[in-house]
Design a protein around this motif. Structure first.
Motif, mmCIF file in Angstrom:
data_model
loop_
_atom_site.group_PDB
_atom_site.id
_atom_site.type_symbol
_atom_site.label_atom_id
_atom_site.label_comp_id
_atom_site.label_asym_id
_atom_site.label_seq_id
_atom_site.Cartn_x
_atom_site.Cartn_y
_atom_site.Cartn_z
ATOM 1 N N ILE A 116 -37.189 -101.302 -30.671
ATOM 2 C CA ILE A 116 -36.952 -102.712 -30.370
ATOM 3 C C ILE A 116 -37.918 -103.631 -31.100
ATOM 4 O O ILE A 116 -37.561 -104.768 -31.424
ATOM 5 C CB ILE A 116 -36.987 -102.993 -28.846
ATOM 6 N N GLU A 117 -39.107 -103.154 -31.389
ATOM 7 C CA GLU A 117 -40.089 -103.996 -32.081
ATOM 8 C C GLU A 117 -39.606 -104.410 -33.463
ATOM 9 O O GLU A 117 -39.996 -105.464 -33.961
ATOM 10 C CB GLU A 117 -41.431 -103.261 -32.206
ATOM 11 N N LEU A 118 -38.752 -103.593 -34.075
ATOM 12 C CA LEU A 118 -38.298 -103.850 -35.445
ATOM 13 C C LEU A 118 -36.822 -104.208 -35.532
ATOM 14 O O LEU A 118 -36.305 -104.439 -36.615
ATOM 15 C CB LEU A 118 -38.583 -102.619 -36.313
ATOM 16 N N ALA A 119 -36.143 -104.258 -34.421
ATOM 17 C CA ALA A 119 -34.697 -104.489 -34.412
ATOM 18 C C ALA A 119 -34.342 -105.933 -34.748
ATOM 19 O O ALA A 119 -35.119 -106.858 -34.493
ATOM 20 C CB ALA A 119 -34.135 -104.138 -33.037
ATOM 21 N N ASN A 120 -33.131 -106.098 -35.313
ATOM 22 C CA ASN A 120 -32.582 -107.445 -35.460
ATOM 23 C C ASN A 120 -32.340 -107.998 -34.064
ATOM 24 O O ASN A 120 -31.947 -107.260 -33.158
ATOM 25 C CB ASN A 120 -31.261 -107.402 -36.237
ATOM 26 N N GLU B 207 -26.283 -90.337 -30.948
ATOM 27 C CA GLU B 207 -24.847 -90.602 -31.091
ATOM 28 C C GLU B 207 -24.461 -90.989 -32.512
ATOM 29 O O GLU B 207 -23.278 -91.151 -32.802
ATOM 30 C CB GLU B 207 -24.428 -91.719 -30.134
ATOM 31 N N ASN B 208 -25.457 -91.235 -33.351
ATOM 32 C CA ASN B 208 -25.236 -91.666 -34.729
ATOM 33 C C ASN B 208 -24.324 -92.886 -34.806
ATOM 34 O O ASN B 208 -23.368 -92.930 -35.576
ATOM 35 C CB ASN B 208 -24.696 -90.528 -35.594
ATOM 36 N N ARG B 209 -24.631 -93.860 -33.956
ATOM 37 C CA ARG B 209 -23.894 -95.128 -33.997
ATOM 38 C C ARG B 209 -24.778 -96.226 -33.407
ATOM 39 O O ARG B 209 -25.787 -95.954 -32.750
ATOM 40 C CB ARG B 209 -22.576 -95.039 -33.246
ATOM 41 N N VAL B 210 -24.374 -97.452 -33.642
ATOM 42 C CA VAL B 210 -25.131 -98.595 -33.143
ATOM 43 C C VAL B 210 -24.680 -98.935 -31.729
ATOM 44 O O VAL B 210 -23.472 -98.972 -31.445
ATOM 45 C CB VAL B 210 -24.953 -99.814 -34.081
ATOM 46 N N VAL B 211 -25.642 -99.168 -30.850
ATOM 47 C CA VAL B 211 -25.366 -99.581 -29.477
ATOM 48 C C VAL B 211 -26.125 -100.876 -29.199
ATOM 49 O O VAL B 211 -27.107 -101.190 -29.866
ATOM 50 C CB VAL B 211 -25.772 -98.490 -28.449
ATOM 51 N N ARG C 244 -31.830 -109.118 -26.911
ATOM 52 C CA ARG C 244 -30.670 -108.225 -27.042
ATOM 53 C C ARG C 244 -30.544 -107.905 -28.518
ATOM 54 O O ARG C 244 -30.558 -108.808 -29.362
ATOM 55 C CB ARG C 244 -29.410 -108.899 -26.524
ATOM 56 N N SER C 245 -30.414 -106.605 -28.810
ATOM 57 C CA SER C 245 -30.381 -106.167 -30.200
ATOM 58 C C SER C 245 -29.428 -105.003 -30.387
ATOM 59 O O SER C 245 -29.290 -104.162 -29.492
ATOM 60 C CB SER C 245 -31.780 -105.698 -30.640
ATOM 61 N N PRO C 246 -28.807 -104.933 -31.569
ATOM 62 C CA PRO C 246 -28.058 -103.730 -31.923
ATOM 63 C C PRO C 246 -29.069 -102.707 -32.448
ATOM 64 O O PRO C 246 -29.864 -103.007 -33.335
ATOM 65 C CB PRO C 246 -27.125 -104.207 -33.033
#
Length: 155
Positions: A91-95, A122-126, A114-116
């Protein structure tokens, strides 16, 4: 158990004792200045991560820092620094898609966002809602704690 006892002790103090040494009045202007400091801290943390500056990163996290993952797993400061330095999705580096800052007093603030974030398993964005607790210690801001919660699909 120690934290619960400390919380009970703090809650037991009368308000007059708790306010015996109040911070300066937190005006809207002062709160805005603190918000700017907190955002500058976040930008500095991201820069230190990009530079792989472990000394600077260590100084930015409180020694007692904890992060609670979306899975419920808890990490301390060293494990979090390893994750950041390894380039893991954190989360520190997330968009950031949503962001709010609540200034609690001159030395404490809460950042919510809130970030993707890529789920490695799962090898996907949540979508993840996250919270960071900031504290000013000896004049310098530090990350004291953070928590991430996965947003259910469609929410």
């Amino acid at each position: 158990m120690h934290r619960r006892a400390l919380l009970a002790l703090v809650l037991a103090f009368p308000a007059s004792v708790a306010l015996a040494h109040p911070h300066h009045d937190l005006t809207a202007e002062r709160a805005g200045h603190i918000e700017q400091q907190v955002m500058a801290f976040r930008v500095g943390l991201q820069a230190a991560a990009r530079e792989r500056n472990v000394v600077k990163l260590r100084d930015m996290f409180a020694p007692s820092f904890t992060h609670t993952h979306t899975t419920g797993k808890m990490d301390g400061r060293d494990a979090r620094l390893v994750a950041i330095l390894a380039g893991e999705p954190v989360i520190e580096l997330a968009n950031v898609e949503e962001l709010s800052i609540r200034v609690l007093n001159a030395d404490a603030a809460v950042i919510a966002g809130r970030s993707p974030i890529r789920s490695i398993s799962e090898n996907r964005v949540v979508q993840v809602r996250w919270l960071q607790v900031m504290a000013r210690v000896d004049g310098a801001w530090m990350l004291a704690a953070s928590q991430a919660t996965r947003v259910p699909e469609g929410a």
